[in-house]
Design a protein around this motif. Sequence first.
Motif, PDB file in Angstrom:
ATOM      1  N   ALA A 128      -8.923  -1.213  -2.817  1.00 51.10           N
ATOM      2  CA  ALA A 128      -8.623  -0.369  -3.971  1.00 51.10           C
ATOM      3  C   ALA A 128      -9.089   1.063  -3.766  1.00 51.10           C
ATOM      4  O   ALA A 128      -8.537   1.986  -4.371  1.00 51.10           O
ATOM      5  N   ASP A 129     -10.111   1.252  -2.926  1.00 51.48           N
ATOM      6  CA  ASP A 129     -10.638   2.595  -2.709  1.00 51.48           C
ATOM      7  C   ASP A 129      -9.865   3.374  -1.649  1.00 51.48           C
ATOM      8  O   ASP A 129     -10.146   4.549  -1.423  1.00 51.48           O
ATOM      9  N   VAL A 130      -8.909   2.724  -1.002  1.00 47.21           N
ATOM     10  CA  VAL A 130      -8.129   3.398   0.034  1.00 47.21           C
ATOM     11  C   VAL A 130      -7.033   4.220  -0.625  1.00 47.21           C
ATOM     12  O   VAL A 130      -6.336   3.745  -1.516  1.00 47.21           O
ATOM     13  N   SER A 131      -6.881   5.438  -0.192  1.00 54.97           N
ATOM     14  CA  SER A 131      -5.832   6.306  -0.717  1.00 54.97           C
ATOM     15  C   SER A 131      -4.540   6.065   0.059  1.00 54.97           C
ATOM     16  O   SER A 131      -4.484   6.281   1.277  1.00 54.97           O
ATOM     17  N   TYR A 132      -3.527   5.591  -0.638  1.00 61.89           N
ATOM     18  CA  TYR A 132      -2.226   5.422   0.008  1.00 61.89           C
ATOM     19  C   TYR A 132      -1.676   6.766   0.473  1.00 61.89           C
ATOM     20  O   TYR A 132      -0.881   6.826   1.424  1.00 61.89           O
ATOM     21  N   ALA A 133      -2.086   7.846  -0.199  1.00 62.12           N
ATOM     22  CA  ALA A 133      -1.584   9.170   0.167  1.00 62.12           C
ATOM     23  C   ALA A 133      -2.025   9.548   1.585  1.00 62.12           C
ATOM     24  O   ALA A 133      -1.256  10.155   2.339  1.00 62.12           O
ATOM     25  N   LEU A 153       5.143   4.299   0.640  1.00 63.73           N
ATOM     26  CA  LEU A 153       3.702   4.132   0.465  1.00 63.73           C
ATOM     27  C   LEU A 153       3.192   4.941  -0.721  1.00 63.73           C
ATOM     28  O   LEU A 153       2.307   4.493  -1.459  1.00 63.73           O
ATOM     29  N   LEU A 154       3.752   6.111  -0.914  1.00 66.40           N
ATOM     30  CA  LEU A 154       3.311   6.959  -2.022  1.00 66.40           C
ATOM     31  C   LEU A 154       3.638   6.340  -3.376  1.00 66.40           C
ATOM     32  O   LEU A 154       2.994   6.655  -4.371  1.00 66.40           O
ATOM     33  N   ASP A 155       4.632   5.474  -3.414  1.00 67.42           N
ATOM     34  CA  ASP A 155       4.953   4.796  -4.680  1.00 67.42           C
ATOM     35  C   ASP A 155       3.801   3.921  -5.157  1.00 67.42           C
ATOM     36  O   ASP A 155       3.702   3.608  -6.345  1.00 67.42           O
ATOM     37  N   HIS A 156       2.914   3.529  -4.242  1.00 71.08           N
ATOM     38  CA  HIS A 156       1.784   2.668  -4.599  1.00 71.08           C
ATOM     39  C   HIS A 156       0.504   3.469  -4.837  1.00 71.08           C
ATOM     40  O   HIS A 156      -0.527   2.862  -5.141  1.00 71.08           O
ATOM     41  N   GLU A 157       0.566   4.786  -4.691  1.00 71.12           N
ATOM     42  CA  GLU A 157      -0.603   5.631  -4.918  1.00 71.12           C
ATOM     43  C   GLU A 157      -0.768   5.860  -6.424  1.00 71.12           C
ATOM     44  O   GLU A 157       0.103   6.436  -7.064  1.00 71.12           O
TER      45      GLU A 157
END
Length: 786
Positions: free
Chosen positions: A461-466, A484-488
């Motif tokens: 959860a702490d990982v930035s998809y961006a 991937l950005l859709d999940h950020e």
Amino acid sequence: MIALGRATTFSKAQIQVYSPAGEGLLLFSWDQGKIVKFGWTFDERLVVLNEEGVYRLYDLQGDYQQYSLGNEASEMGIIDARIHEHGLVALTSSLTLLEVKGWDGGKPLTLANPGLTQPPHSWAVIPPDLTISRHVEVLLSADATVYSVDNLETTDQRLSRGPFSHLVPSPNGKSLALLTYTHTLWVVSADFQRSLAEFDTSRVISGEGEVRQVEWCGNDAVLVTWDTTAVLVGPFGDTLQYFYTGPTFAVTEIDGVRVIGPDTCDFIQKVPASSVSVFRPGSSSPSAILFDAWENFSRKSSKADESIRNIRPELAAAVDECIDAAGREWEPLWQRRLLSAAKFGKTFLDLYDSTDFVNMGQALKVLNAVRFYEIGIPITYAQYVQVSPAHLINRLTARNLHLLALKMSSCLSLPPSAVLKHWACAKILRSRPSATTSDSGVDDEAVCASIVEKFEKLGGADVSYAEIARKAWEVGRTELATKLLDHEPRASDQVPLLLSMKEDRLALAKAVESGDTDLVYHVLLHLQKRLPLGSFFRLIEEGGARLAPASKLLQVYARQQNREMLRDFYYSDDRRVDSAVLCLEEAEGSLDPSAKITSVKAAQKFFSEDKERAFEAKMMDESARLLTYQQQLEKEADGKIAFFGLSVNETLRTLLINGMAKRADKVRSDFKVPDKRFWYVKLHALTETRDFEALDAFARSRRSPIGYQPFVRHLIRKGHAKEAANYVPRCDANTRADLYVECGEWRMAGKECKERGDKTKMEQLRRSCPNSLIARELEQMAASMK
């Protein structure tokens, strides 16, 4: 790890980073001139310095930051340097010393001038955290002595045994190892006040040729190496010899020395105190007795109880020493035996904190895993504590050992975010669109799904998809980056990357969905600078209801900061009414008469293009004509009378006040002012100028369309009651008495009542009159009516 350089030319080089087991981890290409020195920082970044004073900091992923020692270093050139964990000291060709503190690119400081006339025979640096002054200290071997240099002064230690070919400080900075050109190893204290040991290296029969290295083994012994031989010299001159099949390279560690040979990697260290306490033959220490008690207990011997009773007061210390000894052991068998002894001992303690026992068990699991030959990181417990588990995990991820790093994070209860991030980036780099399908979108979809699934499963959860999406974009996987950005979840991380990817519409939509007006403004201003104005407006207009909030915010911003852009936006969107309103706002704020007229005419044009705004177009046309005529009037009055910007009523009033009746009649005619309004305006104007004769003539000129009661009341309101009474007879008969009263003419009011025979009204006047004199007169009038 060890960094080994392989120079190809004087201007280009390659630096290969190896693990102690000989595995090639990273390969750095260098094209910044001849390399002078390289070394490691405290956070395991590789520092590479060239002769022009340019240095780079490489991390384990191959990324780097580049800094410079400044113009002075570039002009003079760097001939040598010493790198420690928290900075470096460079020796210039003019034999001055430059210090860099920290690794954030700070300005280098010039140390005190050592006064050298030729390069030193050898030199070393004692880091600031190991000196009393807390400043870096440089030791230079020149002639027969050693000079100590810091940022303030240069001190001659006044030695006579030099020059020294090797000068090496101990890891704790308290001792120095010096090798003379007569092959004598001399160990002294850091202040040169105490001689600790001496050893004649020429007595080593197998030591052929020149000494290659002098390195400390911890803080207790010194290792001297030749091509195929290494000799460890102890505190009292005792020696141990090690033989190799080829040249070696020694690296000092905090608790020993590592020797890398052609086919071996040896780690030499002093036997830890806890291990000596437990395993020394005939040891009677509490930890040795505890270990013996556990062995007796394992054999079901009654001696175990007797041993525990004997060390009961020191049992807690014995348990701690067994735990520490377990950490110092390399063989898992002996680790388990020592931990079992500690576990056995702590069962006899009522109050004992098992935290150290648990932590040691976890640490040994990690150390045994990374020491395995397939991993090849032979790290000691002391080194593990110094570098921290997080750095060890970073080293594993740099080698793409993600599964082991994840298991280690789980074992140590560390967040797996750093490992998952590196795994995702590595997966993106390794994965490529399938050769059997022409559509790379299928592969991108699968990669994105696997990354998201792994994160959700392992708690990323702490990982930035961006950040991962940026990596995908950098390697040309734009569609994967978008997925991937859709999940950020954080729009503030999504939007900047989308802008970098030139996904303008999606970036603006995400900013709008976030509800953050600052973020929306950031996107709008970025797009305004980058896109042609037409494309910028088209992007917003085609967004429809989804981008409607962005459109409104753009209008708010442009209305305050850039009205020219707002005008273009309205024009491109065919919003005629809004364009006309904007023109009117500009006309209102304009001080230039010509510009104001132009703005009003522009508004009239925009209104005329909308069939439903015919009335507004007509009003704008009349307004423009009025402004033009007002401008003409001001010219005729030589600017002495202000007309411009007044309404039709105010224009008429000003003309009448200034005696320009004919002009007023023209305005009345041109702008079709109704009779009633004109009469009111003229009444007010003539009353203001106190031209009561003209007012009377005006009232008599024709029958008043507003009647004469407004004359009476306006004159009374302006304080002209006497003149107002002259118009009462022209008013309706039933209002005259009251109007006379308002004018203060009570007697005239009484006469009006008498003429009309209104006794009731007369009685009302008598009761409400202001004084008794008027009351008697009214009574007399009333009596004569009988």
